[in-house]
Design an enzyme around this catalytic site. Structure first.
Site, PDB file in Angstrom:
ATOM      1  CB  THR A 200      -0.974   0.016   1.205  1.00  0.00           C
ATOM      2  OG1 THR A 200      -1.733   1.209   1.166  1.00  0.00           O
ATOM      3  CG2 THR A 200      -0.246  -0.059   2.528  1.00  0.00           C
ATOM      4  NE  ARG A 201       0.308   5.649  -4.549  1.00  0.00           N
ATOM      5  CZ  ARG A 201      -0.666   5.785  -5.448  1.00  0.00           C
ATOM      6  NH1 ARG A 201      -0.997   4.802  -6.239  1.00  0.00           N
ATOM      7  NH2 ARG A 201      -1.286   6.928  -5.582  1.00  0.00           N
ATOM      8  CG  HIS A 205      -9.527   4.867   4.714  1.00  0.00           C
ATOM      9  ND1 HIS A 205      -9.323   5.805   5.695  1.00  0.00           N
ATOM     10  CD2 HIS A 205      -9.033   5.407   3.573  1.00  0.00           C
ATOM     11  CE1 HIS A 205      -8.744   6.877   5.166  1.00  0.00           C
ATOM     12  NE2 HIS A 205      -8.553   6.656   3.874  1.00  0.00           N
ATOM     13  CG  HIS A 208      -7.621  -0.076   2.525  1.00  0.00           C
ATOM     14  ND1 HIS A 208      -7.865   1.236   2.842  1.00  0.00           N
ATOM     15  CD2 HIS A 208      -7.579  -0.142   1.175  1.00  0.00           C
ATOM     16  CE1 HIS A 208      -7.957   1.942   1.741  1.00  0.00           C
ATOM     17  NE2 HIS A 208      -7.798   1.138   0.706  1.00  0.00           N
ATOM     18  NE  ARG A 295     -11.820   0.164  -9.021  1.00  0.00           N
ATOM     19  CZ  ARG A 295     -12.545   0.364 -10.095  1.00  0.00           C
ATOM     20  NH1 ARG A 295     -13.543  -0.424 -10.371  1.00  0.00           N
ATOM     21  NH2 ARG A 295     -12.275   1.361 -10.906  1.00  0.00           N
TER      22      ARG A 295
END
Ligand code: ADP
Ligand code: ADP
Length: 589
Positions: A200-201, A205, A208, A295
């Site tokens: 992740t970058r 939330h 996730h 996505r």
């Protein structure tokens, strides 16, 4: 290779073992003495990240910046010359330079000239931007951030054996900066062969959190939370805030016996599907045999036509095709949406018809919530995360902004700027006025009016303004700033979304009639040279945010025009908003 051959053993590194390029302490001392006699190459931030990951085996089996053969095969077939999968070129571009010669050693240094490595220059070859753009990024559109960046890269790639003397020094979050070998050692203590990596970058939330927990349940594995803290996309939440978020979540909301958090100093390419495959390969080296892919993985945003560069599920599809060979399985995820009536998250395709759903887009997070000083709701994000984000993004009326006046001498910049400064203070903002004439008595003392000196002067003002804005202040700048490219440079230094260019469009003859300082008369008599408007050009702005007329409007009227523009954009609160906000706060307190 089966993803989890033995239920207790981690998947092996790709190619069999982890590359380790760091030389031993004894060899290092000798090499260091030799290194100081060699020509040096200062590395970019991107090259430093690549070097660190090469050195510690994150890119195994790759053990050097790619030579021509590897690079070409990566472009054409997503493989190294050895046949191993590798989808992204990892190269070291340099400007042709007489110090860098074939069959010579050079040292690689960081921005502060600290010695990092000795490299034998065994290959030097040209690379072609259009070919890389098309084959790796699938586009020639320079809105793609890497394509834009590549224009500034050196024209030759160099490659050869690397000996690492010192890994780049990192001072932040040292306890969770783990190399591939250190990560493997920690993962082994979980005694579980299924390791599910999450790349992740972004801040995490609730959606996730939910999808990572589901993935781990489904695979009966350990979650390897592996955020990127190297170069990501400009405009992303800074990694300091993000890592504070990840730490808070891991401590409070995850099962500590099933999660490992560590940081990946990767310089992302934002290459969508190819990048996803790279992420899978890297995670295998760290010990993961699954990668969660949702996505738009590693998406660079939209192209110059406003369309996405890659299809939303292209990344899942590409990595899926290589799973058998690479040994890293995809845990695919669709977008999750919240079902408020059932108080839970669900994959969008599994939501029964007629069910109410809610979601908040990334843009809405910024615009509707953070910029307005609104806390994000708890169904969307954990309160600890909402708190960190609202610290990082204060409401817009506490964010920095630069008002940049430009126009001829005597146009009315200083006069209007002074009125504006007072009005801004009246509305509760802290302001620094950087007036060209005043700046020239200290910050820019000694500079004249040649083109070079004027540019230096403007850039100095721009630099100070950018610092003020970065720290949440208002910088009001009033300088002739006659040259358009220099003004645009300053705009980029400050950030265009916080730069308000005000063109004080007073005709030359009016300025000349005013001639408050007697300069025009002197210029006409030839007593001063290169005077803007007389014998030096003024480039009027093409897209100024505001254009003022000082013939039909007074300084006070013009300053209020600018104030209203700032109120409309949220940088200043209208007097009525300030009054309204206070009592309601007192009631709730
Ligand atoms: P600059 O900073 O652009 O060189 P100054 O503000 O120092 O210009 O000088 C502008 C001069 O023009 C001042 O003497 C000011 O009183 C006069 N002036 C007359 N009308 C206006 C107006 N509408 N706006 C700004 N200045 C005006
Ligand atoms: P610049 O953008 O040209 O660096 P500044 O606002 O820093 O402009 O300083 C310009 C001021 O210095 C003008 O308002 C003018 O009064 C004075 N000045 C002196 N010589 C010149 C000149 N040759 N050209 C323009 N302004 C000059």
């Amino acid at each position: 290779m089966s993803a989890a051959a033995d239920p207790l053993t981690l998947i092996t590194p790709y190619g069999g073992s982890l590359v380790d390029l760091v030389v031993s302490a004894e060899a290092g001392a000798e090499l260091k003495a030799y290194a100081n006699s060699l020509p040096s190459l200062q590395l970019s931030e991107r090259a430093i990240s690549d070097l660190e990951l090469l050195a510690t085996g994150a890119f195994s089996p790759l053990n050097r910046f790619m030579g021509r053969g590897d690079c070409q095969q990566v472009l054409d077939e997503m493989r190294l010359a050895s046949g191993h999968i590798f989808p992204i070129p990892v190269t070291l571009p340099v400007e042709p330079n007489h110090q860098i010669r074939l069959d010579r050693d050079i040292t690689l240094r960081d921005a502060k000239n600290e010695l990092l490595a000795v490299m034998a220059v065994e290959e030097m070859y040209e690379w072609h931007l259009d070919e890389i753009a098309q084959k790796i990024y699938g586009t020639k559109d320079s809105r793609h951030p890497l394509i834009a960046e590549m224009h500034s890269w050196g024209k030759l790639n160099i490659s050869g054996r690397l000996q690492i003397l010192q890994l780049p020094r990192r001072y932040d979050f040292q306890d969770i900066r783990l190399t591939a070998a250190q990560t493997r050692a920690q993962l082994e203590t979980f005694e579980c062969a299924n390791v599910v990596a999450f790349q992740t970058r972004n801040p995490l939330h609730r959606a996730h959190e939910e999808l990572t927990k589901r993935a781990v349940r489904e695979k009966n594995g350990v979650l390897f939370l592996h955020p990127v803290v190297g170069m990501t996309k400009v405009g992303d939440v800074d990694h300091y805030s993000r890592v504070r978020i990840y730490k808070a979540l891991v401590e409070r909301y995850y099962d500590r016996s099933r999660v490992l958090l560590s940081l990946l100093p990767l310089a992302m390419r934002l290459a969508g599907p190819r990048e996803a495959l790279w992420h899978a390969l890297i995670r295998r080296n760290y010990g993961a045999n699954f990668l969660i892919i949702g996505r738009d993985h590693a998406s660079p945003g939209v192209n110059s036509k406003g369309e996405p560069f890659y299809g939303p599920y292209d990344a899942q599809e590409l990595v899926g095709r290589f799973t058998g060979e690479l040994g890293v399985g995809v845990v695919p995820f669709e977008e999750l949406v919240y079902l408020p009536d059932e108080k839970r998250y669900e994959e969008i395709s599994k939501v029964p018809p007629q069910t109410r759903t809610t979601s908040i887009s990334g843009t809405e997070v910024r615009d509707a919530y953070l910029n307005n000083g609104q806390k994000l709701p708890s169904w969307f994000t954990r309160p600890e995360v909402a708190e960190i984000l609202s610290d990082t993004y204060p409401p817009r009326h506490r964010q920095g902004v630069c008002v940049w006046f430009t126009g001829l001498s005597g146009a009315g910049k200083s006069t209007t700027a002074e009125v504006l400064t007072t009005l801004l203070a009246e509305h509760g903002r802290r302001v620094t006025l950087l007036d060209g004439d005043v700046v020239r008595t200290h910050l820019s003392k000694g500079l004249g009016f040649s083109k070079e000196d004027r540019d230096v002067n403007i850039r100095r003002i721009g630099f100070v303004a950018a610092e003020i804005v970065r720290h949440g202040g208002v910088a009001v700048c009033a300088a002739v700033s006659p040259y358009r490219p220099t003004r645009n440079d300053v705009r980029n230094m400050v950030g265009t979304e916080r730069f308000v260019e005000v063109f004080v469009d007073t005709p030359l003859d009016v300025c000349e009639r005013r001639d408050t300082k007697g300069m025009y008369a002197k210029a006409r008599r030839g007593e001063i040279k290169d005077f803007t408007g007389i014998d030096d050009p003024y480039d009027p702005p093409l897209h100024a945010e505001i254009t003022l007329n000082t013939v039909s409007h007074t300084p006070d009227q013009n300053a209020r025009l600018i104030l209203n523009h700032l109120i409309q954009r949220g940088f200043v609160r209208a007097a009525s908003q300030i009054v309204a906000a206070t009592p309601s706060k007192m009631v709730s307190a």
